[in-house]
Design an enzyme around this catalytic site. Structure first.
Site, PDB file in Angstrom:
ATOM      1  N   VAL A   1       0.879  -0.942  -0.108  1.00 47.90           N
ATOM      2  CA  VAL A   1       0.020  -0.207  -0.037  1.00 47.90           C
ATOM      3  C   VAL A   1       0.869   1.231   0.131  1.00 47.90           C
ATOM      4  O   VAL A   1       1.912   1.457   0.842  1.00 47.90           O
ATOM      5  CB  VAL A   1      -0.760   0.020   1.320  1.00 47.90           C
ATOM      6  CG1 VAL A   1      -1.681   1.086   1.363  1.00 47.90           C
ATOM      7  CG2 VAL A   1      -1.942  -1.008   1.128  1.00 47.90           C
TER       8      VAL A   1
ATOM      9  N   ALA B   1       4.484   4.109   2.632  1.00 46.19           N
ATOM     10  CA  ALA B   1       4.089   2.784   2.024  1.00 46.19           C
ATOM     11  C   ALA B   1       4.269   1.585   3.147  1.00 46.19           C
ATOM     12  O   ALA B   1       4.886   1.763   4.089  1.00 46.19           O
ATOM     13  CB  ALA B   1       5.020   2.396   0.908  1.00 46.19           C
ATOM     14  N   LYS B   2       3.722   0.686   2.972  1.00 43.73           N
ATOM     15  CA  LYS B   2       3.962  -0.730   3.717  1.00 43.73           C
ATOM     16  C   LYS B   2       3.683  -1.918   2.928  1.00 43.73           C
ATOM     17  O   LYS B   2       2.701  -1.893   2.047  1.00 43.73           O
ATOM     18  CB  LYS B   2       3.126  -0.593   5.008  1.00 43.73           C
ATOM     19  CG  LYS B   2       3.786  -1.295   6.090  1.00 43.73           C
ATOM     20  CD  LYS B   2       5.136  -0.757   6.528  1.00 43.73           C
ATOM     21  CE  LYS B   2       5.119  -1.473   8.178  1.00 43.73           C
ATOM     22  NZ  LYS B   2       5.866  -0.372   8.809  1.00 43.73           N
ATOM     23  N   GLY B   3       4.337  -2.924   3.256  1.00 44.08           N
ATOM     24  CA  GLY B   3       3.759  -4.091   2.450  1.00 44.08           C
ATOM     25  C   GLY B   3       3.783  -5.245   3.671  1.00 44.08           C
ATOM     26  O   GLY B   3       4.140  -5.371   4.514  1.00 44.08           O
TER      27      GLY B   3
ATOM     28  N   ASP C   1      10.787  -4.969   8.462  1.00 43.89           N
ATOM     29  CA  ASP C   1       9.824  -4.753   9.463  1.00 43.89           C
ATOM     30  C   ASP C   1       9.567  -6.252  10.332  1.00 43.89           C
ATOM     31  O   ASP C   1      10.560  -7.038  10.039  1.00 43.89           O
ATOM     32  CB  ASP C   1       8.333  -4.323   8.718  1.00 43.89           C
ATOM     33  CG  ASP C   1       7.415  -3.809   9.922  1.00 43.89           C
ATOM     34  OD1 ASP C   1       7.531  -2.614  10.240  1.00 43.89           O
ATOM     35  OD2 ASP C   1       6.360  -4.337  10.161  1.00 43.89           O
TER      36      ASP C   1
END
Ligand code: GLU
Length: 422
Positions: free
Chosen positions: A66, A111-113, A152
Site C-alpha cells: 500500500v 508505504a507498507k507491505g 519490518d
C-alpha cells in the site's frame, strides 16, 4: 467491561489511524478536499504469489503493498511477514509511514507491505522464493525514486538482499537504493540495524529530561525483544537505565534489581530464546505491561494497550517502539492518567531516519562512519521531539495529536503547493 467483540473493533489498526487522523485534521481546520485525499491511500496493490514449497506442493500466498502518499517524496516503508497480516493493517501502517516521515521531516511519502504467511514454519529457500516472486510482482511500482522497502516484523537484512537482487536482475544492473536495511557489504548503512532502538533511547532521554528524572532512577519495561526491543534494551542498559522487564511473545522476564541485558543478549545468541535465562524470574508479558515502572516501551505489535488494560498501566512515560501499540480508546484513558505518551510516529522514527541516510549514501556511492550516522540521527530525533512537544503545548493537545497535526500540516502544505493534477 469491554467484550471481545468490542476489543476486536477497537483493535483494527486502520480505524485507529483514522480516529487520530480525523481528530488532528479537525483541530487543524483542514479543508474537506485535502481531508478526503489524505484519508485514503494513494494506491493499494494485492498480489497472489505462487511458491514451490520444499515438500513439492505449490502454495499461493497473498501479499500487499500500500502506497499511502508520494507527496513529499518516494513512498517508503517496511515489509512484514505474519499469519495475521490484513489489508487494513497494511493500510494503517502505510499511513503511519507518511506521518512518521513528515514528523521527522525527511523527504519520503509512506508505504507498507505485507505477506500473509507463517515465516517461523518456512524454510530459508521457501522464504527466498516467496520474497523474490513478491518483488517481481511489484516490479513496476517500486524503485529508488518510486517506493523503497525496508525490514519490518519477521523480515531482515537477508530479505532486503533478496529484494535488492531480484529488482537488480530485472533492471540488468545493481540498484542498491531500491531497499534499505540491507547488509553492509551491498549498500547497507552503518548504524541502521540499531537505529530504531537508538531512536527509542533518544526519545526516552528527552522524555526523562522533560520530566526531571535521571537514567539511573528510571525503571524500564520493554515488550518485544526483536530488532527494536532488543537494541533499545541493550543501548539503554549500557547507558545506565534499569531495565527490569522484557516481554516476549511467548512469555517474559522480570528482575526488580534490573536485568543484565548484555548477558541476556549473549544467552539469546546461544539458546535462540530468552527463556531459561537465570538472571530474572519468568513473567507473563500481559502482566509486564501493567507492572510498576517509569518507562514502558511496547516494541512488538499493534493494539496491546487497549481500553481493557490502559487504566492499569503504571508507567509515567510510554514510548512506542512498535507501530500502533495503543488504541485510540486507550489514548483517552492514558491522557486522564497524565501518562507522558511518545507516539510511534515520533518514537520509532529512528529506523526510517537511518533508512533515509542509507538511501542517500547509496545514491551518492559514499558511505558514512557510524559516528556520523548516529550523530545525524540524534540531531533529527531531538529536534523532532522538541517540535512535537512544543506543538502540543502551543495547541493544548496531547503529544500524539500534536505529532499527527504537525505531520498532516506538512504533507497538506506540500500538496497545496504542488496542486492537484487533473
Ligand atoms: N519498518 C520500519 C518502520 O515501521 C522501518 C521503515 C523504513 O525504514 O522504511 O518504521
Amino acid at each position: 467491561m469491554a467484550t471481545t467483540q468490542m476489543l476486536e473493533k477497537e483493535s483494527n489498526p486502520w480505524e485507529q489511524q483514522a480516529a487520530r487522523f480525523n481528530l488532528a485534521a479537525e483541530k487543524l481546520n483542514l479543508e474537506q478536499g485535502l481531508w478526503r485525499v489524505l484519508q485514503q491511500p494513494n494506491r493499494e496493490i494485492i498480489v497472489h504469489i505462487p511458491v514451490n514449497m520444499d515438500n513439492g506442493q505449490l502454495e499461493v500466498f497473498t501479499g500487499y503493498r500500500v502506497q499511502h502518499s508520494i507527496a513529499r517524496g518516494p513512498a517508503k516503508g517496511g515489509v512484514r511477514y505474519a499469519p495475521d497480516v490484513t489489508l487494513d493493517e497494511v493500510r494503517a501502517l502505510a499511513s503511519w509511514m507518511t506521518w512518521k516521515c513528515a514528523v521527522v521531516n525527511i523527504p519520503f511519502g509512506g508505504a507498507k507491505g505485507g505477506i500473509i504467511c507463517d515465516p517461523k514454519n518456512m524454510s530459508r529457500g521457501e522464504l527466498e522464493r516467496m520474497t523474490r516472486r513478491y518483488t517481481s510482482e511489484l516490479i513496476e511500482f517500486i524503485g529508488p525514486e518510486k517506493d523503497v522497502a525496508a525490514p519490518d516484523v519477521n523480515t531482515n537484512e537477508q530479505t532486503m538482499a533478496w529484494m535488492m537482487d531480484t529488482y537488480s536482475m530485472h533492471m540488468r544492473q545493481t540498484v542498491t537504493a531500491v531497499v534499505t536495511g540491507k547488509p553492509l557489504n551491498m549498500g547497507g548503512s552503518r548504524g541502521r540495524r540499531e537505529a530504531t532502538g537508538r531512536g527509542v533511547m533518544i526519545i526516552c532521554d528527552e522524555s526523562i529530561k522533560k520530566n526531571n528524572m535521571t537514567r539511573e532512577s528510571t525503571r524500564v519495561i520493554i515488550q518485544g525483544f526483536g530488532n527494536v526491543g532488543s537494541n533499545a534494551a541493550l543501548l539503554m542498559h549500557q547507558a545506565g537505565y534499569k531495565v527490569v522487564g522484557i516481554g516476549e511473545w511467548d512469555g517474559g522476564l522480570y528482575n526488580s534489581k534490573g536485568i543484565d541485558i548484555t548477558a541476556l543478549w549473549e544467552y539469546r545468541q546461544k539458546e535462540g530464546s530468552v527463556h531459561g535465562f537465570k538472571g530474572a524470574e519468568r513473567a507473563a508479558t500481559e502482566d509486564l505491561l501493567i507492572t510498576d515502572c517509569e518507562i514502558l516501551v511496547p516494541a512488538a505489535t499493534e493494539s496491546v494497550i487497549t481500553s481493557a488494560n490502559a487504566d492499569d498501566v503504571k508507567a509515567k512515560i510510554l514510548v512506542e517502539g512498535a507501530n500502533g501499540p495503543t488504541t485510540a480508546a486507550a489514548d483517552d484513558i492514558l491522557a486522564d492518567k497524565h501518562v507522558f505518551v511518545m507516539p510511534d510516529i515520533l518514537a520509532n522514527a529512528g529506523g526510517v531516519t537511518a533508512s533515509y541516510f542509507e538511501w542517500v549514501q547509496d545514491r551518492q556511492g559514499y558511505f558514512w562512519k557510524e559516528s556520523v550516522v548516529n550523530e545525524q540521527l540524534e540531531h533529527i530525533m531531538v529536534s523532532s521531539f522538541e517540535d512535537v512537544v512544543r506543538y502540543a503545548e502551543t495547541h493544548k493537545v496531547n503529544n500524539r495529536i500534536a505529532a499527527y497535526m504537525l505531520a498532516i500540516d506538512r504533507v497538506a502544505y506540500t500538496i497545496r503547493q504542488r496542486g492537484i493534477y487533473a
